[in-house]
Design a protein around this motif. Structure first.
Motif, PDB file in Angstrom:
ATOM      1  N   MET A   1       0.726  -1.053  -0.064  1.00 51.59           N
ATOM      2  CA  MET A   1      -0.028  -0.069   0.000  1.00 51.59           C
ATOM      3  C   MET A   1       0.827   1.174   0.078  1.00 51.59           C
ATOM      4  SD  MET A   1      -3.397   0.891  -0.109  1.00 51.59           S
ATOM      5  CE  MET A   1      -4.028   2.266   0.170  1.00 51.59           C
ATOM      6  N   GLY A   2       1.958   1.144   0.558  1.00 52.17           N
ATOM      7  CA  GLY A   2       2.906   2.345   0.668  1.00 52.17           C
ATOM      8  C   GLY A   2       3.522   2.760  -0.675  1.00 52.17           C
ATOM      9  N   GLN A   3       3.702   1.751  -1.468  1.00 50.82           N
ATOM     10  CA  GLN A   3       3.959   2.132  -2.921  1.00 50.82           C
ATOM     11  C   GLN A   3       2.948   2.779  -3.716  1.00 50.82           C
ATOM     12  OE1 GLN A   3       5.475  -1.479  -4.577  1.00 50.82           O
ATOM     13  NE2 GLN A   3       7.346  -1.538  -3.203  1.00 50.82           N
ATOM     14  N   TRP A   4       1.754   2.442  -3.576  1.00 49.30           N
ATOM     15  CA  TRP A   4       0.464   3.297  -4.182  1.00 49.30           C
ATOM     16  C   TRP A   4       0.614   4.699  -3.786  1.00 49.30           C
ATOM     17  CZ3 TRP A   4      -2.738   1.716  -7.968  1.00 49.30           C
ATOM     18  CH2 TRP A   4      -2.740   0.293  -8.262  1.00 49.30           C
ATOM     19  N   ILE A   5       0.784   5.087  -2.484  1.00 44.15           N
ATOM     20  CA  ILE A   5       0.919   6.407  -1.965  1.00 44.15           C
ATOM     21  C   ILE A   5       2.189   7.026  -2.490  1.00 44.15           C
ATOM     22  CG2 ILE A   5       1.120   7.872   0.111  1.00 44.15           C
ATOM     23  CD1 ILE A   5      -0.374   5.313   1.529  1.00 44.15           C
ATOM     24  N   PHE A   6       3.320   6.344  -2.608  1.00 45.48           N
ATOM     25  CA  PHE A   6       4.375   6.976  -3.004  1.00 45.48           C
ATOM     26  C   PHE A   6       4.270   7.003  -4.606  1.00 45.48           C
ATOM     27  CE2 PHE A   6       9.244   6.744  -3.989  1.00 45.48           C
ATOM     28  CZ  PHE A   6       9.564   7.768  -3.336  1.00 45.48           C
ATOM     29  N   GLY A   7       3.729   6.429  -5.048  1.00 44.61           N
ATOM     30  CA  GLY A   7       3.573   6.424  -6.699  1.00 44.61           C
ATOM     31  C   GLY A   7       2.531   7.815  -6.973  1.00 44.61           C
ATOM     32  N   ALA A   8       1.427   7.884  -5.950  1.00 48.14           N
ATOM     33  CA  ALA A   8       0.714   9.319  -6.209  1.00 48.14           C
ATOM     34  C   ALA A   8       1.337  10.415  -5.704  1.00 48.14           C
ATOM     35  CB  ALA A   8      -0.699   8.928  -5.187  1.00 48.14           C
ATOM     36  N   ILE A   9       2.138  10.485  -4.832  1.00 50.40           N
ATOM     37  CA  ILE A   9       2.979  11.383  -4.542  1.00 50.40           C
ATOM     38  C   ILE A   9       3.860  11.868  -5.607  1.00 50.40           C
ATOM     39  CG2 ILE A   9       4.839  12.597  -3.068  1.00 50.40           C
ATOM     40  CD1 ILE A   9       3.369  10.786  -0.938  1.00 50.40           C
ATOM     41  N   MET A  10       4.522  10.971  -6.259  1.00 50.56           N
ATOM     42  CA  MET A  10       5.356  11.292  -7.517  1.00 50.56           C
ATOM     43  C   MET A  10       4.554  11.903  -8.636  1.00 50.56           C
ATOM     44  SD  MET A  10       8.174  10.874  -6.313  1.00 50.56           S
ATOM     45  CE  MET A  10       9.454  11.035  -7.609  1.00 50.56           C
ATOM     46  N   GLY A  11       3.510  11.242  -8.842  1.00 51.42           N
ATOM     47  CA  GLY A  11       2.380  11.614  -9.971  1.00 51.42           C
ATOM     48  C   GLY A  11       2.220  13.089  -9.686  1.00 51.42           C
ATOM     49  N   VAL A  12       2.005  13.669  -8.316  1.00 51.30           N
ATOM     50  CA  VAL A  12       1.494  15.083  -8.085  1.00 51.30           C
ATOM     51  C   VAL A  12       2.996  15.690  -8.217  1.00 51.30           C
ATOM     52  CG1 VAL A  12       0.870  16.613  -6.442  1.00 51.30           C
ATOM     53  CG2 VAL A  12      -0.308  14.422  -6.612  1.00 51.30           C
ATOM     54  N   LEU A  41       7.768  11.353 -13.665  1.00 48.04           N
ATOM     55  CA  LEU A  41       7.217  10.215 -14.698  1.00 48.04           C
ATOM     56  C   LEU A  41       8.210   9.055 -14.730  1.00 48.04           C
ATOM     57  CD1 LEU A  41       5.064  10.300 -16.680  1.00 48.04           C
ATOM     58  CD2 LEU A  41       6.721  11.065 -18.295  1.00 48.04           C
ATOM     59  N   GLY A  42       9.449   9.229 -14.689  1.00 46.39           N
ATOM     60  CA  GLY A  42      10.497   7.897 -14.787  1.00 46.39           C
ATOM     61  C   GLY A  42      10.239   6.970 -13.530  1.00 46.39           C
ATOM     62  N   PHE A  43       9.958   7.780 -12.396  1.00 46.75           N
ATOM     63  CA  PHE A  43      10.044   7.037 -11.219  1.00 46.75           C
ATOM     64  C   PHE A  43       8.766   6.416 -11.216  1.00 46.75           C
ATOM     65  CE2 PHE A  43       9.790   6.257  -6.821  1.00 46.75           C
ATOM     66  CZ  PHE A  43      11.284   6.215  -6.391  1.00 46.75           C
ATOM     67  N   VAL A  44       7.765   6.923 -11.641  1.00 48.12           N
ATOM     68  CA  VAL A  44       6.358   6.119 -11.653  1.00 48.12           C
ATOM     69  C   VAL A  44       6.259   5.064 -12.848  1.00 48.12           C
ATOM     70  CG1 VAL A  44       3.945   6.321 -12.545  1.00 48.12           C
ATOM     71  CG2 VAL A  44       4.790   8.295 -10.922  1.00 48.12           C
ATOM     72  N   PHE A  45       7.045   5.111 -13.680  1.00 45.96           N
ATOM     73  CA  PHE A  45       7.181   3.977 -14.908  1.00 45.96           C
ATOM     74  C   PHE A  45       8.067   2.860 -14.044  1.00 45.96           C
ATOM     75  CE2 PHE A  45       5.494   6.719 -18.208  1.00 45.96           C
ATOM     76  CZ  PHE A  45       4.777   5.789 -18.604  1.00 45.96           C
ATOM     77  N   TRP A  46       9.143   3.323 -13.540  1.00 43.10           N
ATOM     78  CA  TRP A  46       9.795   2.364 -12.722  1.00 43.10           C
ATOM     79  C   TRP A  46       9.075   1.411 -11.694  1.00 43.10           C
ATOM     80  CZ3 TRP A  46      11.502   2.212  -7.473  1.00 43.10           C
ATOM     81  CH2 TRP A  46      12.607   1.037  -7.236  1.00 43.10           C
ATOM     82  N   LEU A  47       8.123   2.232 -10.743  1.00 43.34           N
ATOM     83  CA  LEU A  47       7.293   1.405  -9.843  1.00 43.34           C
ATOM     84  C   LEU A  47       6.388   0.426 -10.640  1.00 43.34           C
ATOM     85  CD1 LEU A  47       6.339   4.338  -7.284  1.00 43.34           C
ATOM     86  CD2 LEU A  47       7.602   2.355  -6.944  1.00 43.34           C
ATOM     87  N   ILE A  48       5.925   1.187 -11.805  1.00 42.18           N
ATOM     88  CA  ILE A  48       4.929   0.026 -12.491  1.00 42.18           C
ATOM     89  C   ILE A  48       5.791  -1.096 -13.077  1.00 42.18           C
ATOM     90  CG2 ILE A  48       3.657  -0.083 -14.642  1.00 42.18           C
ATOM     91  CD1 ILE A  48       2.878   2.821 -14.154  1.00 42.18           C
ATOM     92  N   ALA A  49       6.785  -1.062 -13.683  1.00 45.32           N
ATOM     93  CA  ALA A  49       7.812  -2.018 -14.052  1.00 45.32           C
ATOM     94  C   ALA A  49       8.050  -3.176 -12.980  1.00 45.32           C
ATOM     95  CB  ALA A  49       8.936  -1.850 -14.632  1.00 45.32           C
ATOM     96  N   ARG A  50       8.528  -2.481 -11.869  1.00 42.72           N
ATOM     97  CA  ARG A  50       8.841  -3.281 -10.513  1.00 42.72           C
ATOM     98  C   ARG A  50       7.608  -4.136 -10.101  1.00 42.72           C
ATOM     99  NH1 ARG A  50      10.281  -0.734  -4.673  1.00 42.72           N
ATOM    100  NH2 ARG A  50      10.887  -2.919  -3.558  1.00 42.72           N
ATOM    101  N   ASN A  51       6.549  -3.570 -10.009  1.00 43.81           N
ATOM    102  CA  ASN A  51       5.489  -4.256  -9.181  1.00 43.81           C
ATOM    103  C   ASN A  51       4.599  -4.998 -10.061  1.00 43.81           C
ATOM    104  OD1 ASN A  51       5.762  -3.392  -6.491  1.00 43.81           O
ATOM    105  ND2 ASN A  51       5.329  -1.186  -7.263  1.00 43.81           N
ATOM    106  N   THR A  52       4.583  -5.124 -11.218  1.00 37.42           N
ATOM    107  CA  THR A  52       4.240  -6.071 -12.349  1.00 37.42           C
ATOM    108  C   THR A  52       4.822  -7.123 -12.784  1.00 37.42           C
ATOM    109  OG1 THR A  52       4.729  -4.718 -14.334  1.00 37.42           O
ATOM    110  CG2 THR A  52       2.637  -4.251 -13.441  1.00 37.42           C
TER     111      THR A  52
END
Length: 64
Positions: A1-12, A41-52
């Motif tokens: 759940m923490g990674q979702w919050i971190f991804g949202a913060i990076m999106g903002v 944006l790069g960090f969000v894509f990295w999170l997506i690749a890491r978690n999928t």
């Protein structure tokens, strides 16, 4: 759940970077805003690749 919050913060943070770039009157702030956007944006894509479960290389797929 923490990674979702971190991804949202990076999106903002990325949107804030675009806001800075769009309102800037100086080249330095414009470049800073775009770099902030690209970093977020790069960090969000990295999170997506890491978690999928995206494999890093073929050798890791075969267990070598």
């Amino acid at each position: 759940m923490g990674q979702w919050i971190f991804g949202a913060i990076m999106g903002v943070l990325s949107l804030f970077g675009l806001f800075i770039a769009s309102r800037s009157h100086d080249q330095i702030f414009y470049a800073f805003g775009l770099l902030l956007f690209l970093f977020g944006l790069g960090f969000v894509f990295w999170l997506i690749a890491r978690n999928t479960g995206h494999p890093r290389s073929r050798s890791e797929q075969h267990g070598h």
